[in-house]
Design a protein around this motif. Structure first.
Motif, PDB file in Angstrom:
ATOM      1  N   LEU A  24      -2.467  -3.276  16.066  1.00 39.32           N
ATOM      2  CA  LEU A  24      -1.703  -4.185  16.930  1.00 39.32           C
ATOM      3  C   LEU A  24      -2.333  -4.254  18.314  1.00 39.32           C
ATOM      4  O   LEU A  24      -2.322  -5.312  18.955  1.00 39.32           O
ATOM      5  N   ARG A  25      -2.899  -3.150  18.787  1.00 37.57           N
ATOM      6  CA  ARG A  25      -3.561  -3.151  20.094  1.00 37.57           C
ATOM      7  C   ARG A  25      -4.724  -4.144  20.110  1.00 37.57           C
ATOM      8  O   ARG A  25      -4.947  -4.830  21.104  1.00 37.57           O
ATOM      9  N   GLY A  26      -5.452  -4.210  18.985  1.00 39.10           N
ATOM     10  CA  GLY A  26      -6.555  -5.153  18.912  1.00 39.10           C
ATOM     11  C   GLY A  26      -6.062  -6.590  18.926  1.00 39.10           C
ATOM     12  O   GLY A  26      -6.656  -7.464  19.567  1.00 39.10           O
ATOM     13  N   LEU A  27      -4.971  -6.859  18.209  1.00 38.55           N
ATOM     14  CA  LEU A  27      -4.403  -8.210  18.181  1.00 38.55           C
ATOM     15  C   LEU A  27      -3.934  -8.627  19.572  1.00 38.55           C
ATOM     16  O   LEU A  27      -4.167  -9.761  20.005  1.00 38.55           O
ATOM     17  N   VAL A  28      -3.290  -7.705  20.279  1.00 37.53           N
ATOM     18  CA  VAL A  28      -2.798  -8.017  21.635  1.00 37.53           C
ATOM     19  C   VAL A  28      -3.978  -8.239  22.571  1.00 37.53           C
ATOM     20  O   VAL A  28      -3.979  -9.181  23.386  1.00 37.53           O
ATOM     21  N   ALA A  29      -5.003  -7.376  22.467  1.00 42.61           N
ATOM     22  CA  ALA A  29      -6.175  -7.529  23.335  1.00 42.61           C
ATOM     23  C   ALA A  29      -6.833  -8.882  23.118  1.00 42.61           C
ATOM     24  O   ALA A  29      -7.223  -9.569  24.082  1.00 42.61           O
ATOM     25  N   PHE A  30      -6.976  -9.297  21.872  1.00 41.93           N
ATOM     26  CA  PHE A  30      -7.564 -10.596  21.561  1.00 41.93           C
ATOM     27  C   PHE A  30      -6.695 -11.734  22.107  1.00 41.93           C
ATOM     28  O   PHE A  30      -7.199 -12.661  22.753  1.00 41.93           O
ATOM     29  N   ASN A  31      -5.393 -11.665  21.880  1.00 41.11           N
ATOM     30  CA  ASN A  31      -4.501 -12.745  22.299  1.00 41.11           C
ATOM     31  C   ASN A  31      -4.501 -12.905  23.818  1.00 41.11           C
ATOM     32  O   ASN A  31      -4.577 -14.022  24.350  1.00 41.11           O
ATOM     33  N   VAL A  32      -4.422 -11.801  24.550  1.00 42.10           N
ATOM     34  CA  VAL A  32      -4.389 -11.866  26.014  1.00 42.10           C
ATOM     35  C   VAL A  32      -5.740 -12.327  26.551  1.00 42.10           C
ATOM     36  O   VAL A  32      -5.807 -13.087  27.529  1.00 42.10           O
ATOM     37  N   THR A  33      -6.840 -11.893  25.923  1.00 45.79           N
ATOM     38  CA  THR A  33      -8.164 -12.329  26.372  1.00 45.79           C
ATOM     39  C   THR A  33      -8.317 -13.835  26.229  1.00 45.79           C
ATOM     40  O   THR A  33      -8.829 -14.515  27.135  1.00 45.79           O
ATOM     41  N   VAL A  34      -7.861 -14.377  25.119  1.00 41.19           N
ATOM     42  CA  VAL A  34      -7.937 -15.826  24.930  1.00 41.19           C
ATOM     43  C   VAL A  34      -7.065 -16.542  25.957  1.00 41.19           C
ATOM     44  O   VAL A  34      -7.465 -17.541  26.560  1.00 41.19           O
ATOM     45  N   ARG A  35      -5.869 -16.015  26.190  1.00 35.59           N
ATOM     46  CA  ARG A  35      -4.944 -16.682  27.120  1.00 35.59           C
ATOM     47  C   ARG A  35      -5.476 -16.674  28.542  1.00 35.59           C
ATOM     48  O   ARG A  35      -5.357 -17.670  29.274  1.00 35.59           O
ATOM     49  N   LEU A  36      -6.103 -15.556  28.966  1.00 36.48           N
ATOM     50  CA  LEU A  36      -6.559 -15.437  30.347  1.00 36.48           C
ATOM     51  C   LEU A  36      -8.022 -15.835  30.532  1.00 36.48           C
ATOM     52  O   LEU A  36      -8.472 -16.039  31.665  1.00 36.48           O
ATOM     53  N   GLY A  37      -8.771 -15.913  29.429  1.00 38.92           N
ATOM     54  CA  GLY A  37     -10.146 -16.393  29.522  1.00 38.92           C
ATOM     55  C   GLY A  37     -11.179 -15.340  29.794  1.00 38.92           C
ATOM     56  O   GLY A  37     -12.373 -15.650  29.888  1.00 38.92           O
ATOM     57  N   SER A  38     -10.778 -14.045  29.924  1.00 35.31           N
ATOM     58  CA  SER A  38     -11.773 -12.994  30.139  1.00 35.31           C
ATOM     59  C   SER A  38     -11.192 -11.639  29.765  1.00 35.31           C
ATOM     60  O   SER A  38      -9.973 -11.424  29.842  1.00 35.31           O
ATOM     61  N   MET A  39     -12.102 -10.719  29.373  1.00 33.26           N
ATOM     62  CA  MET A  39     -11.660  -9.373  29.041  1.00 33.26           C
ATOM     63  C   MET A  39     -11.229  -8.601  30.281  1.00 33.26           C
ATOM     64  O   MET A  39     -10.334  -7.750  30.219  1.00 33.26           O
ATOM     65  N   ALA A  41      -9.703  -9.819  32.969  1.00 34.29           N
ATOM     66  CA  ALA A  41      -8.336 -10.221  33.293  1.00 34.29           C
ATOM     67  C   ALA A  41      -7.345  -9.622  32.300  1.00 34.29           C
ATOM     68  O   ALA A  41      -6.249  -9.193  32.666  1.00 34.29           O
ATOM     69  N   ALA A  42      -7.738  -9.578  31.023  1.00 37.23           N
ATOM     70  CA  ALA A  42      -6.874  -8.979  30.003  1.00 37.23           C
ATOM     71  C   ALA A  42      -6.670  -7.499  30.286  1.00 37.23           C
ATOM     72  O   ALA A  42      -5.563  -6.963  30.134  1.00 37.23           O
ATOM     73  N   ALA A  43      -7.752  -6.805  30.688  1.00 36.59           N
ATOM     74  CA  ALA A  43      -7.642  -5.379  30.998  1.00 36.59           C
ATOM     75  C   ALA A  43      -6.681  -5.146  32.160  1.00 36.59           C
ATOM     76  O   ALA A  43      -5.876  -4.204  32.133  1.00 36.59           O
ATOM     77  N   ASN A  44      -6.738  -5.988  33.178  1.00 35.31           N
ATOM     78  CA  ASN A  44      -5.825  -5.851  34.320  1.00 35.31           C
ATOM     79  C   ASN A  44      -4.374  -6.036  33.897  1.00 35.31           C
ATOM     80  O   ASN A  44      -3.482  -5.289  34.324  1.00 35.31           O
ATOM     81  N   GLU A  45      -4.109  -7.037  33.057  1.00 35.79           N
ATOM     82  CA  GLU A  45      -2.727  -7.288  32.634  1.00 35.79           C
ATOM     83  C   GLU A  45      -2.207  -6.164  31.751  1.00 35.79           C
ATOM     84  O   GLU A  45      -1.024  -5.791  31.838  1.00 35.79           O
ATOM     85  N   LEU A  46      -3.075  -5.621  30.891  1.00 35.02           N
ATOM     86  CA  LEU A  46      -2.656  -4.579  29.961  1.00 35.02           C
ATOM     87  C   LEU A  46      -2.832  -3.178  30.529  1.00 35.02           C
ATOM     88  O   LEU A  46      -2.620  -2.193  29.820  1.00 35.02           O
ATOM     89  N   ASP A  47      -3.206  -3.100  31.806  1.00 36.13           N
ATOM     90  CA  ASP A  47      -3.350  -1.829  32.518  1.00 36.13           C
ATOM     91  C   ASP A  47      -4.316  -0.888  31.804  1.00 36.13           C
ATOM     92  O   ASP A  47      -4.024   0.279  31.532  1.00 36.13           O
ATOM     93  N   THR A  48      -5.506  -1.422  31.499  1.00 36.96           N
ATOM     94  CA  THR A  48      -6.547  -0.605  30.873  1.00 36.96           C
ATOM     95  C   THR A  48      -7.902  -1.053  31.429  1.00 36.96           C
ATOM     96  O   THR A  48      -7.945  -1.688  32.477  1.00 36.96           O
ATOM     97  N   THR A  49      -8.980  -0.751  30.727  1.00 34.42           N
ATOM     98  CA  THR A  49     -10.309  -1.087  31.235  1.00 34.42           C
ATOM     99  C   THR A  49     -10.948  -2.178  30.389  1.00 34.42           C
ATOM    100  O   THR A  49     -10.576  -2.380  29.221  1.00 34.42           O
ATOM    101  N   GLN A  50     -11.946  -2.844  30.987  1.00 37.36           N
ATOM    102  CA  GLN A  50     -12.642  -3.901  30.262  1.00 37.36           C
ATOM    103  C   GLN A  50     -13.370  -3.359  29.030  1.00 37.36           C
ATOM    104  O   GLN A  50     -13.306  -3.976  27.955  1.00 37.36           O
ATOM    105  N   PRO A  51     -14.042  -2.194  29.110  1.00 39.18           N
ATOM    106  CA  PRO A  51     -14.681  -1.670  27.894  1.00 39.18           C
ATOM    107  C   PRO A  51     -13.671  -1.384  26.776  1.00 39.18           C
ATOM    108  O   PRO A  51     -13.990  -1.561  25.594  1.00 39.18           O
ATOM    109  N   THR A  52     -12.458  -0.943  27.130  1.00 40.25           N
ATOM    110  CA  THR A  52     -11.444  -0.674  26.106  1.00 40.25           C
ATOM    111  C   THR A  52     -11.041  -1.959  25.402  1.00 40.25           C
ATOM    112  O   THR A  52     -10.908  -1.997  24.163  1.00 40.25           O
TER     113      THR A  52
END
Length: 322
Positions: A24-39, A41-52
């Motif tokens: 599920l973490r992978g699905l959320v990471a993919f969905n947020v990345t598509v919505r925000l346009g970058s990994m 930005a997704a890392a900032n919203e999900l409170d993690t790092t871009q490599p993660t």
């Protein structure tokens, strides 16, 4: 990347298909990345790092058996597979997130905190003994009792439910009379026997018994002098009366055979019922006086059942014979 062989689950193969779901973490990471346009930005919203985020999406792609992005010059562009997968994923993932959020909301639903303000004597003698049953009737609520004797006290005015004694409050449409005043002398059965008070009080009895009274100046409440005038009896000498500074102490002295106090039917009903006190005649009433209830939010779905419970408690009083 080699394609991964998959099979469509049979109708009764739900368990095995669930086991084959990606993280599920992978699905959320993919969905947020598509919505925000970058990994990033997704890392900032999900409170993690871009490599993660990158690792989670890589793991998702490996699970599905094909890439979801065309990675060109550091840019992420959804490919045909990614567009199709995201279109099917977004709605379902939103429903899953909503279901989880709602489940957590129900589990962690805030506890309503209800404040009930009332005169100190009433709060101690009538309300506090009923607090346990009130809490059992409304286990989802937390109750705070505020013993307050001044109507103008801000806590009395801001309480969710305020129970006060006296005449109507001018201009307060929320002020409802729940029990009209009925006042009479009370003492212990033993004190009544020892002093021959079974037939009630008269001028002779008033001259020889100990009168217990509140040493306070509040025009809302009857004192012995006012009670005698309403009862048509001469006012006795009060210089030998025993004063107390609060109503519970006055009642306690009466229960312990120390004299005769004034009691109000709606406050001392429990002491009459259990035989600790008996009511003496005469009784007096003042139609405009009594206990009144004000509700700060009368249309609240939380408050309404509580006020109905209190009203039923008031209506269950058994008044002594006059």
């Amino acid at each position: 990347m080699p394609a991964r062989k998959t099979r469509s689950p049979a109708p009764d193969d739900t368990a095995s298909s669930l086991d084959d779901l990606p993280s599920l973490r992978g699905l959320v990471a993919f969905n947020v990345t598509v919505r925000l346009g970058s990994m990033t930005a997704a890392a900032n919203e999900l409170d993690t790092t871009q490599p993660t985020i990158s690792q989670r999406i890589r793991a998702l792609e490996e699970h599905l058996g094909h890439p979801l992005f065309d990675r060109q010059g550091g840019r992420l562009i959804l490919n045909h597979y990614g567009e199709s997968f995201h279109a099917e994923l977004a709605g379902g993932l939103g429903q899953v997130c909503s279901a989880v959020t709602e489940a957590r909301r129900k589990v962690h639903k805030p506890t309503p905190r209800i404040t009930i303000a009332a005169g100190a004597g009433f709060a101690h003698v009538w309300l506090r003994p009923r607090l346990e049953r009130l809490e059992q009737a409304f286990p989802e609520c937390h109750f705070t009792l505020l013993p307050i004797d001044r109507d103008e006290d801000p806590q009395m005015q801001q309480a969710d439910i305020a129970i006060r004694f006296g005449p109507p409050l001018t201009g307060d449409h929320r002020d409802t009379l729940v029990v009209a005043e009925r006042a009479f002398p009370v003492c212990s059965p033993d004190y009544a026997r020892r002093h021959g008070l079974e037939k009630g009080l008269d001028a002779e009895a008033l001259s020889r018994i100990t009168l217990l009274h509140l040493d306070m100046r509040d025009s809302r409440w009857l004192d012995w002098a006012t009670w005698c005038r309403h009862a048509g009896l001469p006012v006795p000498r009060l210089d030998k009366a025993f004063p107390f500074n609060n109503f519970p102490l006055t009642l306690n002295a009466a229960v312990n055979h120390q004299g005769v106090a004034l009691g109000w039917s709606h406050v001392i009903q429990d002491l009459l019922d259990n035989g600790s006190l008996i009511a003496l005649t005469p009784h007096i009433s003042r139609d405009r006086h009594g206990y009144r209830m004000s509700v700060r939010h009368p249309n609240s779905a939380v408050i309404q059942p509580i006020t109905r419970w209190l009203m039923r408690e008031f209506s269950g009083l058994t008044l002594p014979d006059a």
